[in-house]
Design an enzyme around this catalytic site. Structure first.
Site, PDB file in Angstrom:
ATOM      1  N   ASP A   1       0.393  -5.924   9.855  1.00  0.00           N
ATOM      2  CA  ASP A   1       0.647  -5.435   8.492  1.00  0.00           C
ATOM      3  C   ASP A   1       0.296  -3.962   8.341  1.00  0.00           C
ATOM      4  O   ASP A   1      -0.279  -3.543   7.338  1.00  0.00           O
ATOM      5  CB  ASP A   1      -0.121  -6.265   7.460  1.00  0.00           C
ATOM      6  CG  ASP A   1       0.481  -6.126   6.055  1.00  0.00           C
ATOM      7  OD1 ASP A   1       1.609  -5.601   5.952  1.00  0.00           O
ATOM      8  OD2 ASP A   1      -0.175  -6.529   5.083  1.00  0.00           O
TER       9      ASP A   1
ATOM     10  N   HIS B   1       3.692  -4.522   4.251  1.00  0.00           N
ATOM     11  CA  HIS B   1       4.268  -5.241   3.111  1.00  0.00           C
ATOM     12  C   HIS B   1       4.504  -4.329   1.904  1.00  0.00           C
ATOM     13  O   HIS B   1       5.221  -4.707   0.977  1.00  0.00           O
ATOM     14  CB  HIS B   1       3.383  -6.436   2.729  1.00  0.00           C
ATOM     15  CG  HIS B   1       2.114  -6.084   2.014  1.00  0.00           C
ATOM     16  ND1 HIS B   1       0.900  -6.003   2.653  1.00  0.00           N
ATOM     17  CD2 HIS B   1       1.869  -5.801   0.713  1.00  0.00           C
ATOM     18  CE1 HIS B   1      -0.042  -5.691   1.783  1.00  0.00           C
ATOM     19  NE2 HIS B   1       0.516  -5.565   0.590  1.00  0.00           N
TER      20      HIS B   1
ATOM     21  N   SER C   1      -3.163  -2.016  -2.029  1.00  0.00           N
ATOM     22  CA  SER C   1      -2.727  -2.243  -0.652  1.00  0.00           C
ATOM     23  C   SER C   1      -2.339  -0.932   0.028  1.00  0.00           C
ATOM     24  O   SER C   1      -1.560  -0.147  -0.516  1.00  0.00           O
ATOM     25  CB  SER C   1      -1.529  -3.192  -0.631  1.00  0.00           C
ATOM     26  OG  SER C   1      -1.891  -4.479  -1.050  1.00  0.00           O
TER      27      SER C   1
END
Length: 485
Positions: A152, A122, A226
């Site tokens: 992911d 993402h 992230s």
């Protein structure tokens, strides 16, 4: 008597006088600089060593952490949507096509010295420009080697050599309570280090990815973290920071990281095969709730309930049927649906696996040959007709008969039979149980629903205290559901 009292007072005053002089002289000798420090804390050596250890870990790991900035063009065109009625998307945005550039920040970890980097999908998904900034401030253009939205995880490549890396740990051996450090670029603040513990392992059903086996930690993770590393006290990479649970958008003590064992498997396949090869059993499975345990006559809620078996799948060829409970897979007990799904997906294609099942109260063993997960095809969904909608008092549920046209619009087989849920009353038993608009009800209490009349006949005979067992099809995924107060 009076003389004795005077003598005692004199002695007492002399004691205070000489005591004060003694205290003064001792202070002069102890603190020659004139500093009056009444107390100097004694820090245990072990605590000092621990503090230095965390500093050493941060110093060793930080050079392998990168800052990732991306730019992508976002476009939305709502002019072609039907403004009157859409069964699955009742809300619309109208107006002219919109197009704008969107920038975002993330983190990554250098996994090999020749420029390969692991991050989250993402972070780089649909990006037109990717810039990777190293610890020494050098900046490179990043290229996506491959990505896997289902876990992911994405792999980037930059044109650089001799880059710093860190050792990889074994995430399967993690224990709850271990100290961990999370490193990344929260809110653009580069190379921020936070400390916490492992709060839980094997977290699934979080709703972040299709294949979830998350490490949960209370180490502060915020937007921009992230893709950054989660490391243990040995400085080993054990996870890729992925998401947080938050009602405010910021850190609230619950963060999730993809275990490095899973991430490394994805990394290796993307580099060697150029794609992800997952094992496939061909069953729809669901967790066993106490209500389902009672309905299926189980002693406990262990295992995974088979809701459906795909035609021509390895499961069908091995003899697995709907209603079976999978207790063991390849010699390991099945604790949850998520763990079974992950185990099957990581099983080598073509390998034969022993499975233990429970069917009608009797255990049996089967051997299944794992196949490759076929590519999924997206089913188009369009509006449904409002005709023939029938209402009843079945816990606030409104249904319509499933026709060939509606089945096609829902992306189901034309020969599917049942009733379609078109409305679930908020706060009703069905709503609290998880029944949703668009669900197709095939069975109630193991009685087939072929048409609306069957549904009406069965539901009208239910008592208020009954807990009906439903067999539901939601977008091709079939499972059991109980409606209970």
């Amino acid at each position: 008597m009076k003389r004795n009292i005077i003598f005692g007072i004199t002695i007492l005053l002399l004691g205070f006088f000489f005591g004060g002089i003694t205290f003064y002289l001792i202070g002069r000798v102890s603190y020659p600089s004139g500093i009056r420090t009444p107390f100097s804390p004694r820090v245990p050596a072990q605590m000092l060593e621990t503090s230095r250890a965390f500093s050493d870990i941060a110093s060793a790991v930080s050079p392998a952490v990168v800052n990732i900035s991306t730019t992508k063009v976002v476009k939305h065109d709502s002019s072609s949507e039907d403004p009157f009625f859409d069964f699955l998307k009742p809300f619309h945005e109208f107006g002219l096509p919109k197009k704008w550039k969107e920038q975002s920040l993330g983190s990554g970890i250098i996994i090999s010295s020749d420029g390969y980097i692991i991050t989250n999908n993402h972070v780089v998904e649909q990006s037109e420009d990717i810039r990777v900034t190293l610890y020494d401030k050098r900046s490179f253009k990043g290229k996506v080697v491959g990505s896997d939205p289902k876990s992911d995880i994405a792999v980037l490549k930059i044109s650089a050599e001799g880059l710093p890396t860190i050792p990889t740990g074994d995430s399967d051996k993690l224990q709850v309570g271990e100290f961990v450090l999370a490193i990344g670029n929260p809110f653009g603040l580069s190379h921020t280090v936070t400390m916490g513990i492992i709060s839980a392992v094997g977290r699934a059903n979080v709703g972040i990815a299709d294949y979830e086996d998350f490490i949960q930690t209370d180490a502060a993770i915020n937007p921009g973290n992230s893709g950054g590393p989660l490391v243990n006290i040995k400085g080993e990479l054990i996870g890729i920071n992925t998401a947080i649970f938050s009602r405010s958008g910021g850190y609230q003590g619950i963060g999730f990281a993809v275990p490095i064992n899973m991430a490394r498997l994805i990394y290796d396949q993307l580099l060697k095969e150029g794609r992800i090869i997952r094992g496939w059993l061909g069953v729809t499975i669901q967790e066993i709730t106490p209500e389902l345990s009672q309905k299926f006559g189980l002693k406990n809620s262990k295992g995974a309930l088979v809701g459906d078996v795909s035609k021509g799948s390895p499961a069908e060829k091995a003899g697995i049927i709907r209603g079976d409970v999978i207790l063991e897979f390849n010699g390991k007990g099945v604790d949850s649906v998520g763990s079974l799904r992950n185990t099957v997906s990581q099983t080598r294609v073509g390998s034969q696996v022993r499975m233990k099942l429970l069917r009608n109260g009797r255990e049996l063993n089967l051997t299944v040959t794992i196949a490759e997960l076929p590519r999924e095809t997206a089913a188009a969904t369009q509006e449904l007709s409002r005709d023939n909608v029938q209402k009843n008092t079945f816990t606030g549920v409104t249904v319509t008969e499933l026709t060939k046209e509606i089945a096609k619009q829902l992306g189901l087989y034309a020969n599917e039979r049942g009733v379609v849920v078109v409305r679930v009353e908020p706060g009703s038993i069905a709503d609290e149980a998880g029944l949703k608009k668009g669900d197709v009800i095939h069975e109630i209490d193991k009685k087939k629903i072929l048409r609306a009349e069957d549904y009406k006949s069965i539901t009208s005979g239910l008592r208020p205290e009954d807990t009906p067992l439903l067999f539901v099809n939601r977008g091709g995924r079939k499972f059991y559901l109980t409606l209970s107060k």
